[in-house]
Every structure is written in structure tokens, then in C-alpha cells.
Design an enzyme around this catalytic site. Structure first.
Site: not given
Ligand code: SAH
Ligand code: SF4
Length: 360
Positions: A91, A115, A325
Site C-alpha cells: 500500500e 495493526c 495501515c
Molecule cells: N513500522 C513503523 C512504520 C509503519 S506503521 C512504525 O510503527 O512506526 C506507521 C504508524 O501507523 C504507526 O505509528 C502505527 O502505530 C500506526 N498505525 C498502525 N495501524 C493503525 C491503526 N489501525 N490506526 C491508527 N494508526 C495505526
Molecule cells: Fe507495528 Fe509499524 Fe509493524 Fe504495524 S507496521 S506491526 S505499527 S511496527
């Protein structure tokens, strides 16, 4: 395909470095591969053997990231479901104000409990070429002046590819270094490697709790760095690079949205060169969390503000299409495997998908 393999393929035609870099510049800026100085024919600046190789290379590069569908949101963002050469789905999200969010992995090993990307673990790495190809695809639809590595995946777990992509985007790709944002749950490699680079990106840290125990529950496989130590490392990064740290806090109703948690933020971040982004949880049918009510989100933001913490509330882009995400990919996967759990929320998704703007 890694950027280095693309470079090598160009060199194999006998091209000089300056010609190789010209082609990479054209590609990463979303132009035709033989684009060069204005009003000059390609034969005046690219050698024949290289020009002959370009059509095949162009076909290969456009196969690195193909648009499968587009899902515009009401906030000016637009989610792109992107098919990679082996059929895997990633995505990317076009963000308001010329931003693009790219994916760095298919799946993710950190396994954050809220997530969708983390649900199935890591499926594969996304190569540096595929990351730049997501930007090229984004640029074919809108101008892109800011790239955030905040899509699917944990960039520190694919750090060589991410840094190679950042290097190309911040040089040939003409994106300002502070407009390249590396988003991570925190990993010691981030703090040792990033400052050494020719292109040093800005840093976003996903904190979610200042209590080590709760953080370890929510982010089960994140590197075991205590929140206070993480903030110390990040603060050092901010002071040496001159870019404030963008902390991210996904607000989960009844879990990390208490005023005690906000006091923890104040204790850690007061006086720091930092911005706190509160991101109300983007609900998915598959996971059991809830977003706090809007009044509470506003009250939390005010509370932090009043205590000297620069705070913003950021809606994760495309919330109105449930496109958080990893959610688009998960739905696509479900649709393709014919997975029909028969649950009402999934049916809701399905009707929304039909409403989405499918472009291919
Ligand atoms: N792995 C990295 C980058 C990708 S996730 C990280 O975790 O920073 C990017 C952001 O999306 C993270 O801060 C995560 O907390 C947020 N995120 C993931 N799923 C989410 C959801 N369902 N609602 C809101 N934020 C979400
Ligand atoms: Fe956690 Fe970022 Fe990985 Fe989603 S993408 S599992 S928020 S570390």
C-alpha cells in the site's frame, strides 16, 4: 530489484556513471528514462547502447510497482493498492500537501496488536527499487515532495533497502532531506546508521506508551529499549540533525488514552525538540480496539499543549475508507482467497470497496 542492480544493468551497457545517474534521475523524478536537458534529443546526451537498452528497462521498472486500485478519501488523501512484480500487494498513500507514504515490507515482524500489517508476521522485504517505484507511481498521479516511510512494515528491519531508497530520493529524486521521514518503533541500528548517511532523513518514533510494560504488550517484538532511553537517543538525533522528532501515539480507547499516560508524555518530552502526533485508532473489523471519542482526543491534546508539549491530532489518512495501515491489502487478500466469514463488518467493507474508485 535493488537500486544497485538497476545501476549495474545500466553500467553493463558500457554507459559512464554520468549517463547512469542521468537515467536514474529521470526515473526517480517520474520522467521518461531518456529525459534530459530541455530541447535536446536523447542522442546528444546518451550513448546508443544505453538508449537501446532503455525500453526493456522501462518495462521492467514499471513492473516493480503497478497500480491495482485507488481509494480516494475525503481528506484529500488517496490510498493506492500496489502490485509488485511477484504479485505481492503493498500500500502507498498519496497524502494531502504533496506527501506520499510508502511501504517498506510486506507484513511486519513487530506484530503490534492494533495493526493489520503486523497480523501475519513478515512475508517479505520490499526492495529499494520497489520503494522508489512506489514514489514514481505516486508521481505519475500527483506531485510528490515529501515521502514518509510509514506504510506497511518496520523500516529498521529492512534498513539497507530503506537507506538506499532514501539516498536516491534525496539526491537524484530531488526530495528535500527533511521531507524524507523514517518511521520506526525504535531500534539501535537506526541511531547508529542514519546519522552516517549522505542523506539524513527526519525521524518519527512510534511510542504509544511511556510505560515499558504496556509498550511491550502492544508492540511485542519491538527492540527492548526503555521508553526513556528511546527518547534520549531520539533527542540526540534531533539535536544533531536539526529536525524535530515526530512522536506517534495511536490512541486506543481505554488502553493508552488516560491522563496518567499524558503525564508520562509530559515527563519524557517536556523541553525536548519534538512534536507529539496523536493518531486516533483507525478501527478495523478484525481487531478488537476502539478509537476514543472525539471529545476525549481533543481534551488529551489540550492537556498536553497546556503542559508545553507541541501536539497535533493526525487522522491516519483515508480513515473514511477504512484504509489504515495494511487494511486495504488485508481486504484484497480476503476477497481473492474467497474468504467469506459472513460477518456483518466484512460485508460492510465489501460494499465500501465497490464504492471505491477502482482505476485499473
Ligand atoms: N513500522 C513503523 C512504520 C509503519 S506503521 C512504525 O510503527 O512506526 C506507521 C504508524 O501507523 C504507526 O505509528 C502505527 O502505530 C500506526 N498505525 C498502525 N495501524 C493503525 C491503526 N489501525 N490506526 C491508527 N494508526 C495505526
Ligand atoms: Fe507495528 Fe509499524 Fe509493524 Fe504495524 S507496521 S506491526 S505499527 S511496527
Amino acid at each position: 530489484m535493488r537500486i544497485e542492480a538497476i545501476r549495474q544493468a545500466l553500467r553493463d551497457t558500457g554507459a559512464k556513471d554520468c549517463h547512469v545517474e542521468r537515467v536514474l534521475r529521470a526515473w526517480s523524478q517520474g520522467k521518461a528514462l531518456d529525459a534530459g536537458p530541455r530541447h535536446q534529443p536523447a542522442d546528444s546526451y546518451l550513448p546508443l547502447a544505453l538508449r537501446k537498452a532503455l525500453p526493456d528497462l522501462a518495462a521492467e521498472l514499471s513492473g516493480l510497482a503497478r497500480l491495482r486500485s485507488e481509494h480516494p478519501g475525503e481528506d484529500g488523501s488517496s490510498r493506492l493498492l500496489v502490485e509488485l512484480a511477484d504479485g505481492q500487494m503493498a500500500e502507498s498513500v498519496l497524502l494531502p500537501r504533496d506527501g506520499l507514504c510508502v511501504s517498506t515490507q510486506i507484513g511486519c515482524a513487530v506484530g503490534c496488536t492494533f495493526c493489520m500489517t503486523g497480523r501475519d508476521g513478515l512475508l517479505r522485504q520490499v526492495s529499494s527499487g520497489e520503494m522508489v517505484a512506489q514514489v514514481v507511481l505516486g508521481r505519475s498521479r500527483r506531485p510528490v515532495k515529501r515521502v514518509v516511510f510509514m506504510g506497511m512494515g518496520e523500516p529498521s528491519h529492512n534498513i539497507d533497502n530503506v537507506l538506499d531508497a532514501i539516498d536516491l530520493l534525496g539526491t537524484a529524486g530531488a526530495i528535500g532531506h527533511k521531507n524524507l521521514v523514517f518511521s520506526t518503533v525504535g531500534d539501535l541500528r537506526v541511531f547508529s546508521r542514519l546519522p552516517q548517511q549522505r542523506v539524513v532523513p527526519a525521524l518519527a518514533i512510534s511510542l504509544h506508551s511511556t510505560r515499558a510494560e504496556l509498550r511491550a504488550q502492544l508492540l511485542p517484538k519491538a527492540a527492548p529499549i526503555a521508553p526513556a532511553e528511546l527518547v534520549d537517543l531520539a533527542e540526540h538525533y534531533a539535536r544533531t540533525t536539526g529536525y524535530p522528532i515526530q512522536y506517534q501515539w495511536t490512541l486506543l480507547d481505554g488502553i493508552n488514552d488516560s491522563f496518567e499516560e499524558m503525564d508520562g508524555i509530559v515527563d519524557l518530552l517536556a523541553g525536548k525538540y519534538a512534536i507529539m502526533n496523536l493518531i486516533p485508532y483507525n478501527a478495523t473489523a478484525a481487531l478488537d480496539y476502539r478509537r476514543p471519542p472525539l471529545e476525549r482526543v481533543t481534551a488529551l491534546a489540550r492537556y498536553l499543549h497546556g503542559r508545553g508539549i507541541r501536539t497535533t491530532v493526525r487522522n491516519s489518512a483515508g480513515q473514511d475508507i477504512d484504509g489504515g495501515c495494511g487494511q486495504l491489502r488485508a481486504r484484497q487478500h480476503e476477497a481473492e482467497s474467497g474468504g467469506d466469514t459472513g460477518s456483518a463488518p466484512l460485508k460492510r467493507h465489501r460494499s465500501r470497496r465497490q464504492g471505491a474508485n477502482s482505476v485499473v
